[in-house]
Write a protein that holds these residues in place. Structure first.
Motif, PDB file in Angstrom:
ATOM      1  N   PHE A   1      18.443   5.325 -17.814  1.00  0.00           N
ATOM      2  CA  PHE A   1      19.815   4.872 -18.072  1.00  0.00           C
ATOM      3  C   PHE A   1      19.906   3.364 -18.280  1.00  0.00           C
ATOM      4  N   GLY A   2      18.762   2.704 -18.186  1.00  0.00           N
ATOM      5  CA  GLY A   2      18.765   1.253 -18.415  1.00  0.00           C
ATOM      6  C   GLY A   2      19.604   0.480 -17.403  1.00  0.00           C
ATOM      7  N   GLN A   3      19.844   1.097 -16.240  1.00  0.00           N
ATOM      8  CA  GLN A   3      20.661   0.403 -15.235  1.00  0.00           C
ATOM      9  C   GLN A   3      19.899  -0.754 -14.610  1.00  0.00           C
ATOM     10  N   ARG A   4      20.621  -1.769 -14.146  1.00  0.00           N
ATOM     11  CA  ARG A   4      19.999  -2.802 -13.299  1.00  0.00           C
ATOM     12  C   ARG A   4      20.411  -2.463 -11.871  1.00  0.00           C
ATOM     13  N   ILE A   5      19.459  -2.507 -10.959  1.00  0.00           N
ATOM     14  CA  ILE A   5      19.711  -1.944  -9.636  1.00  0.00           C
ATOM     15  C   ILE A   5      19.475  -2.926  -8.504  1.00  0.00           C
ATOM     16  N   CYS A   6      20.408  -2.904  -7.523  1.00  0.00           N
ATOM     17  CA  CYS A   6      20.198  -3.668  -6.292  1.00  0.00           C
ATOM     18  C   CYS A   6      20.393  -2.705  -5.121  1.00  0.00           C
ATOM     19  N   GLU A   7      19.363  -2.490  -4.342  1.00  0.00           N
ATOM     20  CA  GLU A   7      19.458  -1.545  -3.213  1.00  0.00           C
ATOM     21  C   GLU A   7      18.973  -2.261  -1.946  1.00  0.00           C
ATOM     22  N   THR A   8      19.928  -2.722  -1.146  1.00  0.00           N
ATOM     23  CA  THR A   8      19.526  -3.514   0.022  1.00  0.00           C
ATOM     24  C   THR A   8      20.181  -3.025   1.318  1.00  0.00           C
ATOM     25  N   GLY A   9      20.624  -1.768   1.330  1.00  0.00           N
ATOM     26  CA  GLY A   9      21.245  -1.238   2.552  1.00  0.00           C
ATOM     27  C   GLY A   9      20.200  -1.073   3.655  1.00  0.00           C
ATOM     28  N   PHE A  10      20.647  -1.139   4.924  1.00  0.00           N
ATOM     29  CA  PHE A  10      19.741  -0.837   6.032  1.00  0.00           C
ATOM     30  C   PHE A  10      19.840   0.650   6.352  1.00  0.00           C
ATOM     31  N   ASP A  11      18.748   1.209   6.853  1.00  0.00           N
ATOM     32  CA  ASP A  11      18.700   2.634   7.156  1.00  0.00           C
ATOM     33  C   ASP A  11      18.634   2.815   8.671  1.00  0.00           C
ATOM     34  N   PRO A  12      19.783   3.087   9.313  1.00  0.00           N
ATOM     35  CA  PRO A  12      19.805   3.130  10.774  1.00  0.00           C
ATOM     36  C   PRO A  12      18.983   4.280  11.359  1.00  0.00           C
ATOM     37  N   GLU A  13      18.661   5.281  10.550  1.00  0.00           N
ATOM     38  CA  GLU A  13      17.892   6.434  11.042  1.00  0.00           C
ATOM     39  C   GLU A  13      16.398   6.132  11.121  1.00  0.00           C
ATOM     40  N   GLY A  14      15.957   5.076  10.465  1.00  0.00           N
ATOM     41  CA  GLY A  14      14.537   4.727  10.506  1.00  0.00           C
ATOM     42  C   GLY A  14      13.666   5.569   9.581  1.00  0.00           C
ATOM     43  N   ASN A  15      14.306   6.310   8.659  1.00  0.00           N
ATOM     44  CA  ASN A  15      13.505   7.152   7.747  1.00  0.00           C
ATOM     45  C   ASN A  15      12.596   6.325   6.843  1.00  0.00           C
ATOM     46  N   TYR A  16      12.981   5.074   6.628  1.00  0.00           N
ATOM     47  CA  TYR A  16      12.200   4.229   5.729  1.00  0.00           C
ATOM     48  C   TYR A  16      10.801   3.950   6.287  1.00  0.00           C
ATOM     49  N   LEU A  17      10.604   4.240   7.572  1.00  0.00           N
ATOM     50  CA  LEU A  17       9.295   3.977   8.182  1.00  0.00           C
ATOM     51  C   LEU A  17       8.298   5.106   7.934  1.00  0.00           C
ATOM     52  N   LYS A  18       8.810   6.229   7.430  1.00  0.00           N
ATOM     53  CA  LYS A  18       7.915   7.380   7.188  1.00  0.00           C
ATOM     54  C   LYS A  18       6.910   7.035   6.086  1.00  0.00           C
ATOM     55  N   THR A  19       5.698   7.572   6.233  1.00  0.00           N
ATOM     56  CA  THR A  19       4.651   7.259   5.256  1.00  0.00           C
ATOM     57  C   THR A  19       4.194   8.548   4.599  1.00  0.00           C
ATOM     58  N   ILE A  20       3.778   8.423   3.341  1.00  0.00           N
ATOM     59  CA  ILE A  20       3.105   9.560   2.712  1.00  0.00           C
ATOM     60  C   ILE A  20       1.664   9.479   3.170  1.00  0.00           C
ATOM     61  N   LEU A  21       1.154  10.547   3.782  1.00  0.00           N
ATOM     62  CA  LEU A  21      -0.237  10.512   4.230  1.00  0.00           C
ATOM     63  C   LEU A  21      -1.162  10.562   3.023  1.00  0.00           C
ATOM     64  N   PRO A  22      -2.222   9.761   3.035  1.00  0.00           N
ATOM     65  CA  PRO A  22      -3.161   9.822   1.902  1.00  0.00           C
ATOM     66  C   PRO A  22      -3.868  11.164   1.875  1.00  0.00           C
ATOM     67  N   GLN A  23      -4.246  11.580   0.668  1.00  0.00           N
ATOM     68  CA  GLN A  23      -4.894  12.885   0.539  1.00  0.00           C
ATOM     69  C   GLN A  23      -6.350  12.791   0.977  1.00  0.00           C
ATOM     70  N   LYS A  24      -6.809  13.807   1.740  1.00  0.00           N
ATOM     71  CA  LYS A  24      -8.210  13.803   2.146  1.00  0.00           C
ATOM     72  C   LYS A  24      -9.092  14.073   0.928  1.00  0.00           C
TER      73      LYS A  24
ATOM     74  N   GLU B   1       0.839  -1.209   0.000  1.00  0.00           N
ATOM     75  CA  GLU B   1       0.000   0.000   0.000  1.00  0.00           C
ATOM     76  C   GLU B   1       0.870   1.254   0.000  1.00  0.00           C
ATOM     77  N   ARG B   2       1.941   1.214   0.807  1.00  0.00           N
ATOM     78  CA  ARG B   2       2.827   2.388   0.865  1.00  0.00           C
ATOM     79  C   ARG B   2       3.499   2.608  -0.489  1.00  0.00           C
ATOM     80  N   ILE B   3       3.904   1.523  -1.126  1.00  0.00           N
ATOM     81  CA  ILE B   3       4.573   1.641  -2.429  1.00  0.00           C
ATOM     82  C   ILE B   3       3.609   2.245  -3.452  1.00  0.00           C
ATOM     83  N   LEU B   4       2.352   1.773  -3.427  1.00  0.00           N
ATOM     84  CA  LEU B   4       1.378   2.282  -4.403  1.00  0.00           C
ATOM     85  C   LEU B   4       1.141   3.775  -4.206  1.00  0.00           C
ATOM     86  N   ARG B   5       1.067   4.185  -2.937  1.00  0.00           N
ATOM     87  CA  ARG B   5       0.858   5.613  -2.646  1.00  0.00           C
ATOM     88  C   ARG B   5       2.051   6.436  -3.142  1.00  0.00           C
ATOM     89  N   LEU B   6       3.229   5.896  -2.886  1.00  0.00           N
ATOM     90  CA  LEU B   6       4.459   6.578  -3.298  1.00  0.00           C
ATOM     91  C   LEU B   6       4.537   6.690  -4.815  1.00  0.00           C
TER      92      LEU B   6
END
Ligand code: 5AD
Ligand code: SF4
Length: 501
Positions: free
Chosen positions: A121-144, A22-27
């Motif tokens: 750029f047609g790149q192939r991407i691997c992004e698996t780092g951990f985020d120690p700050e916890g920013n990845y938990l932030k959500t985009i609030l749905p629009q009213k 759900e978060r990905i779809l909103r993003l």
């Protein structure tokens, strides 16, 4: 205006994964991608994976095989997210030549930028780092929903709109898109009840479990962010909030503020408009008296707890590194039932853990018979690479595991049905979630104890709390009939009358 693109997401695993989707779809909506339920018209196909056991893990490869032709035919971008992505990383890219993207559990917020890199750029991407700050938990609030004159569009009489339209008005649907009205708003499934992540990761390292390796260490979201999100959802008409975390009981650890999970629940309970609060998952070791008390004190907290026990044998619990015994688990259950007599208890159990002998399995069955769970999710032990139990040598044979699983499930089936039958004739408060998939004349909802109830009704009931008399119990659901307001006085109001002080 850039061309509208379509994203198709296939989701496996737990509620955390469903919520990540759900978060990905909103993003992605803010990057001009709308959801489609038809993979064939997708510009981006994402498989959101689970690796907690072997079975869901294998599904990723068959799913990728299914979409290869869409890469060849339409040039669709293909990605893997979630726990398998986190675990396998570059190996997945090497093994599957047509895969464009591997995105780990902490990298979701980077998704729009990563997509651009692939597109331009047609790149192939691997992004698996951990985020120690916890920013990845932030959500985009749905629009009213927009306001027209003085009318909030989510307050418009629903009978004139399609069933999925609760909280949102249909605005110029585009052909082929399954959620045309959802642009940056709440999707149909989230409009009556929504998930909110409060923490993620786990520090427990149970010896069989991959979660701490793929979701990282425990990280809690600041309470003000959570409260803001719940308040926002309640203002949009959401009635029930499902708080998510791998171990919600440790909520607050590591935050600068003075907070714990029961305190957070108290603050959420105050939010106007919100009717129900649920949460998952709790670890029995961390289930505090303060949290048990919350079940009797907070009117919005529903009478249901999911409390995985995993095994009834002390020897196996020790090998699993669970930190409690059979007796101490049973004591917690007794305490919960003392404080909240109508509480429904569900759980997870693993059979065939290395070293599990017949007498250990008997202890598990004994615990099941003593607690009488409302429902139980049972699994055969499945070795996970990198976990401690994978090194254990006293593995249990597959056939023994299967036999034990069948015996256990048969016993639990009887208990679940009995528990459901105990509700026949009772009146339960039901939150109506939507129209039933089986019959157009029925709606479906849940009791406070989280049991599914189907009964006659129409779309006007969606999002409402109604008293329903239970007429029939089945293994997985209940059937009932709505009680007209004037008849309420003569009913057995077991659940309708608030049982809390
Ligand atoms: N094998 C079998 N079941 C497992 N679970 C977690 N790891 C494993 C494993 N390696 C089960 C536990 C947990 C649920 C989400 O999945 O019962 O509570
Ligand atoms: Fe896995 Fe144990 Fe953490 Fe649950 S508590 S997520 S089973 S390590």
């Amino acid at each position: 205006m850039p061309m509208q693109k379509r994203v198709y997401i296939e989701t496996y695993g737990c509620q955390m994964n469903e919520h990540d989707t759900e978060r990905i779809l909103r993003l992605l909506e803010s990057s001009n991608y709308l959801e489609t339920k038809d993979a064939q018209e997708a510009d981006f196909i994402l498989i959101n994976t689970c690796s907690v056991r072997e079975k869901p893990e294998h599904k990723v490869y068959s799913a990728l095989g299914r979409y290869k032709w869409l890469k060849e035919k339409r040039g669709a971008i293909i990605g893997v997210a979630g726990c398998v992505a986190q675990q396998e990383g570059n190996k997945l890219l090497n093994r599957v030549p047509y895969l464009d993207m591997v995105i780990g559990t902490h990298a979701i917020p980077m998704l729009p930028q990563l997509l651009q890199k692939i597109e331009f750029f047609g790149q192939r991407i691997c992004e698996t780092g951990f985020d120690p700050e916890g920013n990845y938990l932030k959500t985009i609030l749905p629009q009213k929903p927009p306001v027209v004159g003085s009318i909030r569009l989510d307050k418009v009489n629903l009978s004139t709109h399609q069933p999925e339209g609760l909280g949102l008005l249909e605005v110029h649907p585009e052909p082929g898109l399954s959620t045309p009205a959802s642009k940056a708003g709440l999707r149909a499934a989230e409009r009556v009840k929504s998930y909110v992540t409060i923490m993620q990761g786990c520090d427990h390292f149970c010896s069989y479990c991959i979660v701490p390796y793929v979701r990282g260490r425990e990280q809690s979201r600041p309470s003000r962010e959570i409260i803001e999100e719940v308040r926002h959802l309640a203002e949009m008409g959401v009635k029930e909030i499902f708080l998510l975390g791998q171990n919600v009981n440790s909520y607050g650890k590591g935050l600068e503020e003075e907070i714990n999970f029961p305190k957070l629940l108290r603050r959420i309970n105050e939010i106007e408009g919100l009717q129900r609060i649920r949460f998952t998952t709790s670890h029995p070791k961390d289930l505090s008296e303060e949290l048990i008390q919350a079940f009797s004190k907070l009117p919005k907290l529903c009478e249901h707890i999911h409390l995985p026990f995993q095994s009834g044998s002390d020897k196996i619990l020790k090998a699993m590194h669970r930190g409690y015994t059979k007796d101490s688990y049973l004591e917690k259950i007794d305490r919960l039932k003392e404080v909240c007599p109508f509480i429904a208890v569900t759980s997870d159990v693993i059979v065939g853990f290395p070293g599990e002998e017949e007498k250990d399995f008997e202890e598990t069955l004994d615990l099941i018979r003593k607690v009488r769970f409302d429902d139980l999710f049972s699994f055969k032990y499945s070795p996970r690479k990198g976990t401690r139990a994978d090194q254990f040598t006293d593995k249990v044979e597959e056939k023994v595991k299967q036999d034990r699983l069948s015996i256990l499930q048969e016993i639990q089936k009887g208990i679940t049905l009995q528990k459901n039958q105990e509700l026949e004739g009772r009146v339960e408060e039901v939150l109506v979630e939507g129209l039933s998939k089986q019959s157009e004349k029925d709606v479906t909802g849940r009791t406070r104890s989280n049991k599914i109830v189907n009964f006659k009704g129409d779309v006007n009931l969606v999002g409402k709390l109604v008293p329903v008399r239970i007429t029939n119990a089945y293994p997985h659901s209940l059937r009932g009939e709505i009680i007209p307001a004037q008849d309420l006085s003569i009913c057995n109001l077991r659940s309708v009358i608030p049982r809390k002080a």
